[in-house]
Design an enzyme around this catalytic site. Structure first.
Site, mmCIF file in Angstrom:
data_model
loop_
_atom_site.group_PDB
_atom_site.id
_atom_site.type_symbol
_atom_site.label_atom_id
_atom_site.label_comp_id
_atom_site.label_asym_id
_atom_site.label_seq_id
_atom_site.Cartn_x
_atom_site.Cartn_y
_atom_site.Cartn_z
ATOM 1 N N MET A 30 0.836 -1.201 0.000
ATOM 2 C CA MET A 30 0.000 0.000 0.000
ATOM 3 C C MET A 30 0.873 1.255 0.000
ATOM 4 S SD MET A 30 -3.582 -0.700 1.932
ATOM 5 C CE MET A 30 -3.036 -0.521 3.621
ATOM 6 N N GLY A 31 2.143 1.084 -0.407
ATOM 7 C CA GLY A 31 3.019 2.238 -0.551
ATOM 8 C C GLY A 31 3.645 2.690 0.752
ATOM 9 N N LEU A 33 6.811 3.127 1.167
ATOM 10 C CA LEU A 33 7.744 2.006 1.244
ATOM 11 C C LEU A 33 8.891 2.248 2.219
ATOM 12 C CD1 LEU A 33 8.004 1.129 -2.570
ATOM 13 C CD2 LEU A 33 6.411 0.213 -0.863
ATOM 14 N N GLY A 36 11.255 -2.795 5.184
ATOM 15 C CA GLY A 36 10.485 -4.030 5.238
ATOM 16 C C GLY A 36 9.940 -4.415 3.875
ATOM 17 N N HIS A 37 9.395 -3.433 3.149
ATOM 18 C CA HIS A 37 8.903 -3.697 1.790
ATOM 19 C C HIS A 37 10.050 -4.117 0.864
ATOM 20 C CE1 HIS A 37 5.762 -0.708 3.194
ATOM 21 N NE2 HIS A 37 5.017 -1.723 2.800
ATOM 22 N N VAL A 179 10.882 -7.253 9.595
ATOM 23 C CA VAL A 179 12.076 -6.416 9.586
ATOM 24 C C VAL A 179 11.918 -5.364 10.675
ATOM 25 C CG1 VAL A 179 13.522 -4.859 8.221
ATOM 26 C CG2 VAL A 179 12.398 -6.804 7.125
ATOM 27 N N SER A 189 4.533 1.332 7.769
ATOM 28 C CA SER A 189 4.228 2.637 7.179
ATOM 29 C C SER A 189 3.588 3.560 8.202
ATOM 30 C CB SER A 189 3.289 2.455 5.980
ATOM 31 O OG SER A 189 3.895 1.687 4.967
ATOM 32 N N ARG A 190 2.864 2.983 9.154
ATOM 33 C CA ARG A 190 2.176 3.794 10.159
ATOM 34 C C ARG A 190 3.141 4.410 11.173
ATOM 35 N NH1 ARG A 190 -1.534 -0.172 8.785
ATOM 36 N NH2 ARG A 190 -3.660 0.578 8.392
#
Length: 298
Positions: A30-31, A33, A36-37, A179, A189-190
């Site tokens: 969901m972007g 990034l 971890g992504h 990660v 992301s949050r």
């Protein structure tokens, strides 16, 4: 690296790869990034000839409108980061209108019985239906041989694996270990919603989870009391405990005498951010989990 927003464009490229006998790996995101992504994408590269990533903030999985509105959107920065890293071949960036042309409320949905309504699913009604629906739709578009998901969203990973089995999808699902930052906080992301002070306190969630792990490895089986004690630790650090569970790592049901591995699932609110984390605990004597080794190293 190519970037496509339209389904037809992506399918044309997928067809070209298929004709050339290429193996395809997929990483849905969901972007916003972070490392971890990128770890998921590196893992995907090891499993396939080409890697497709998607960036799509899925409105169907948000129960609250304000959560959807406040979700960080950094598409330009994300694409630039992926171009710089040179780890994916295609980025799929559809809009809600492309993914849900008749609107979210008129979309055929996928519901995974059991797993979608317990634990996090009970706390967030409809969330996992939205996750299963969008992942299923993305699978149909990309047609990957393998797809990589982070173990940080433990229940989500279990749900996707079950969906793939139930719908007879020929897709290998790879779970990738969480990660973490140097202080143990699970990357998310949050985390960008945390203030400087909140960021200093956030690692308490991971430390409390490790404390539960040690207690269980030491022989404690009063799981409800363990959660109560852990919640007291979170409150003392300024976090607001959400739902936390200790369950069988395979079924996500209550632990029984037959349970070989347990999973600690924890969540807490800190300012505007909802933190989630998990850790698998091997209940066999003298066993050490990978997560424990990482925690000790940090």
């Amino acid at each position: 690296m190519q970037t496509f927003a339209e389904i037809a464009q992506l399918r044309e490229q997928i067809t070209t790869w298929r004709r050339a006998g290429r193996r395809i790996a997929f990483v849905p995101t969901m972007g916003n990034l972070h490392e971890g992504h990128l770890t998921l994408m590196r893992k995907a590269r090891k499993h396939a000839d080409v890697v497709v990533a998607s960036i799509f903030v899925n409105p169907m999985q948000f129960e609250k409108t304000e959560d959807l509105t406040n979700y960080p959107r950094t598409l330009e920065q994300d694409i630039a980061k992926l171009q710089q890293q040179n780890m994916v071949d295609v980025v799929f960036t559809p809009t809600p209108e492309i993914m849900y042309p008749a609107g979210v409320n008129n979309q055929t949905v996928i519901d995974v019985p059991g797993l979608s309504t317990i634990l996090e699913g009970e706390l967030r009604p409809g969330h996992f239906r939205g996750v299963a629906t969008i992942v299923n739709k993305l699978f149909n578009i990309v047609q990957p041989d393998v797809a990589c998901f982070g173990e940080k969203d433990y229940q989500q990973l279990a749900l996707i694996r079950q969906m793939v089995i139930d719908l007879a999808m020929d897709i290998h699902i790879v779970g990738v270990p969480t990660v973490r930052e140097m202080d143990g906080l699970a990357m998310s992301s949050r985390n960008s919603n945390l203030t400087v002070d909140e960021r200093q306190r956030a690692p308490v969630l991971a430390r409390t989870m490790r404390w539960i792990n040690n207690q269980m490895r030491g022989g404690r089986t009063d799981y409800d009391e363990l959660i109560v004690d852990a919640n007291d630790q979170l409150r003392a650090a300024g976090l607001q405990p959400d739902k936390s569970f200790i369950r069988d790592a395979v079924t996500l049901l209550p632990i029984t005498d037959a349970t070989q591995q347990a999973v600690i699932l924890m969540s807490a609110q800190l300012g505007k951010a909802r933190l989630i984390d998990n850790q698998v605990v091997d209940l066999s004597p003298a066993a050490t989990t990978v997560e424990e080794e990482v925690a000790e190293a940090n």
